[in-house]
Enzyme design. Structure first.
Site, PDB file in Angstrom:
ATOM      1  N   GLU A   1       0.841  -1.138   0.187  1.00  0.00           N
ATOM      2  CA  GLU A   1      -0.116   0.012   0.153  1.00  0.00           C
ATOM      3  C   GLU A   1       0.869   1.359  -0.069  1.00  0.00           C
ATOM      4  OE1 GLU A   1      -2.108   2.818   3.076  1.00  0.00           O
ATOM      5  OE2 GLU A   1      -2.779   0.809   3.168  1.00  0.00           O
TER       6      GLU A   1
ATOM      7  N   CYS B   1      -3.096   7.932   4.392  1.00  0.00           N
ATOM      8  CA  CYS B   1      -3.107   7.382   3.240  1.00  0.00           C
ATOM      9  C   CYS B   1      -4.097   7.367   2.397  1.00  0.00           C
ATOM     10  CB  CYS B   1      -2.759   5.765   3.103  1.00  0.00           C
ATOM     11  SG  CYS B   1      -3.655   4.746   4.059  1.00  0.00           S
TER      12      CYS B   1
END
Length: 690
Positions: A261, A300
């Site tokens: 990620e 994020c």
């Protein structure tokens, strides 16, 4: 001075080498010291494989779930929770920011515990999908089995969510039966250590199933050198580090699995119909501000690009600027603070450099705030910064991620252009679309779906229940294509399955029944002279079967069923119309009449171990039932699922209703709750009078 410790091979290890200070993000005071772990990293990996893995694999899915449930409750207990909150303030997080990390992390454990108990068998192996018949006579079949890989998962986590980021990786791996070695990010390692210490010292987890390695870059590289094809790496962080991991021999030569990620320029899109004054316009404004200021934008999933129709640009800029001016930036311990500092001065400098790059393609809309009451030199404070793109197609706008309280307004002309601009981000974790026009929202959502792991559609109807743009949820996949890394975390059972090996096992039905623990068509059954519904859960065995007597279905039965239920579909009532049907070619019985008659044939009427019928799975009406047909049922114990401590378990019965020619009219699984033998696992003892 508190030194951050590692926990490996069953012991806490205090580093002895030279360390560096970890400072409070708001005050600059030293909170802890971080030094290289000084642990034998190869021994940590081997300990996970040889101690943690076998201990986890000895447990069933339900037993692992119960441990996670207890660990989640432990972290939510007031004393433990407040200890973590106090440390979390040092990272710059406000109380609400920390709630996402601490209680959100504990919530992931509870969510996975619940899903595992509901969706997985109480065994050590899971069957993925239906049995595949490989021969016409049912003598050769295959099952796809899911078994835990016999390695370790190495977590490499980001600084922004030291608790949640760790636990959302731990939970699916733990349920799958795979031990974890956690490598926290340096700036917030002290908070990760505190959470791990609470869990480890509770004694809940099997030894070796969770280790903490506060490793230096060389130590981490040495750990990666130990990994092979049974191991995996779960990484959250920058695209540059992800590229280095992809090139590591552990991945390229030894096939360790890598899940990434990485950077993500997530977008929020205001639909053309969501004009100023609409609820969706206000929801868009509020969410952009929330995502800019929660965790000081260090998420994020934060909104980096806010796309608005050209005709709404000025109104959106004004509304956002006004809302940002109302955000109180200050010490996170102050309950009136809306946004705390960034995690540290180095991070603030990095974000400032990204803003400078963005200003080559955008102009500031809002970039100031009142910092009275704090030390802006010692603390990593920064004003929420909203920019407006001068060229909506500028590459800089769509490729520069300022990992802080920064977002850029991007105007668009048409929905097609909005889809194109969102895609210019190169792939993201999440995007949100705001509007009430279904056609607009459909075009936007489907247009951007290929570039995102998650799309949130926001309108007035769902807003009160929405968890928001930036909140990954345990049942949903968390990851995105392209620049976002191409990986996937969580996702409910999808996340669990990602840690397991899917193996196609071929063989005879008898062998597959033995391996899977579920009855496979064609395998040997044991016909009971009595009735299997008279057997307790413990007495029943997979393959126990009964063939009932038969019953003739008459026209009078069909008419009476139609009258009592009100189901007067033409195929049950009108001979001529039914004869014209290309499916029935004549009057037929109701499918549910067939099920009801079958139940009358196999149900044991007296009080006994079968406590309840709680449903039917996989129902199919394979062949019409006509007046004059003689039907009977064949019931076979297909699957048993132990429910610890309840006094009963779940039993699925493969049920076939067939006519006098042996043709199957209906096939389905009857789901029942069956009592344990008296005194076994919560079942009441037999009465003393016999």
């Amino acid at each position: 001075m508190q030194r951050v410790e590692s926990y490996t091979a069953g012991a806490w290890r205090r580093p002895s080498g030279e360390g560096r200070p970890l400072r409070d993000a708001a005050t600059g005071r030293v909170v802890a010291e971080l030094a290289p772990a000084g642990a034998d990293v190869a021994a940590a990996a081997e300990y996970g494989r040889t101690v943690g893995g076998p201990a986890l694999r000895e447990l069933t899915f339900h037993q692992r779930a119960a441990i996670l449930r207890d660990a989640g409750r432990l972290l939510l207990a007031d004393q433990a929770k407040e200890q973590l909150y106090d440390l979390s303030y040092c990272t710059g997080a406000t109380r609400s920011d920390s709630w996402i990390d601490i209680e959100g992390g504990a919530g992931v454990l509870l969510s996975y515990a619940g899903k595992a108990r509901r969706e997985l068998p109480n065994s050590r192996v899971a069957v993925d999908g239906a049995i595949e018949a490989l021969s016409r006579d049912d003598s050769f079949s295959a099952a796809h089995l899911l078994t835990p890989r016999k390695g370790v998962e190495v977590q490499i986590n980001a600084f922004n969510f030291p608790v949640w980021g760790m636990l959302e990786k731990l939970a699916p791996a733990f349920i799958a039966g795979v031990p974890s070695v956690v490598k926290p990010a340096s700036p917030t390692a002290y908070l990760a250590e505190a959470a791990v210490r609470l869990i480890i010292e509770s004694g809940l987890l099997p030894e070796g199933s969770m280790q903490l390695l506060c490793a230096s870059p060389p130590e981490l590289d040495s750990l990666l050198d130990c990994l092979g094809g049974q191991d995996s790496i779960a990484f959250t962080g920058s695209a540059a580090t992800a590229a280095a991991l992809r090139a590591h021999p552990a991945v390229t030569a030894r096939a360790a699995r890598l899940n990434v990620e990485a950077d993500s320029l997530n977008a929020a899109v205001l639909a053309p119909g969501a004009a100023p004054g609409t609820a969706e316009f206000d929801l868009f404004t509020a969410e952009v501000v929330t995502e800019m200021t929660a965790k000081a934008g260090q998420k994020c999933t934060a909104i980096r690009r806010a796309l608005v129709p050209e005709r709404h640009l000025d109104a959106a800029a004004e509304a956002l600027a006004e809302a940002l001016r109302a955000v109180a930036v200050g010490d996170p311990r102050d309950r009136s603070t809306g946004m705390g500092p960034l995690v540290g001065l180095a991070q603030r400098d990095e974000v400032a450099a990204s803003v400078a790059a963005l200003r080559e393609a955008a102009v500031p809309v809002a970039d100031s705030c009142d910092l009275s009451g704090v030390d802006p030199v010692a603390g990593a404070f920064m004003a929420p910064t909203l920019l407006q793109a001068t060229d909506p197609r500028s590459e800089t706008v769509h490729t520069t991620e300022a990992f802080g309280p920064v977002s850029t307004l991007v105007p668009y002309g048409s929905i097609d252009e909005a889809v194109e601009l969102v895609a210019a981000g190169g792939g993201s974790l999440v995007a949100s679309v705001y509007g009430a026009d279904r056609d607009e929202i459909t075009d936007l959502a489907l247009g951007i779906a290929s570039h995102h792991g998650r799309v949130l559609i926001v309108d007035q109807a769902m807003a009160p229940a929405s968890t928001g743009h930036g909140s990954p949820l345990p049942p949903l996949v968390h990851g995105g294509p392209g620049r976002a890394g191409g990986g996937q975390e969580m996702g409910g059972m999808r996340g669990v399955h990602a840690h397991m090996q899917r193996t196609a096992v071929q063989g005879s039905p008898d062998m597959l029944t033995a391996v899977t623990g579920e009855h496979v068509d064609g395998s040997v059954t044991r016909e009971h002279k009595g009735h299997p519904f008279k057997l307790t859960f413990d007495e029943l065995e997979v393959g126990d079967s009964i063939t009932t007597g038969s019953r003739t279905v008459t026209r009078a039965d069909i008419a009476a069923f139609a009258e009592s239920t009100g189901d007067k579909f033409y195929a049950h009532m009108d001979d001529e119309a039914a004869a014209r049907s290309p499916i029935f070619n004549g009057l037929v019985a109701h499918g549910y009449l067939v099920l009801s008659f079958a139940a009358g044939l196999f149900v044991w009427p007296d009080e006994g171990p079968v406590l309840a019928n709680y449903g039917i799975d996989r129902l199919r009406f394979a062949k019409p039932t006509y007046p004059g047909d003689e039907i009977h049922a064949v019931l076979t114990c297909k699957r048993k699922r132990k429910l610890d401590g309840r006094g009963y378990g779940e039993v699925a019965w493969d049920t076939r209703v067939a006519n006098q020619h042996g043709e199957v009219n209906a096939a389905y699984d009857v789901l029942t709750m069956v009592a344990n033998a008296p005194g076994v696992d919560g079942a009441p003892e037999a009465s003393g009078d016999g």
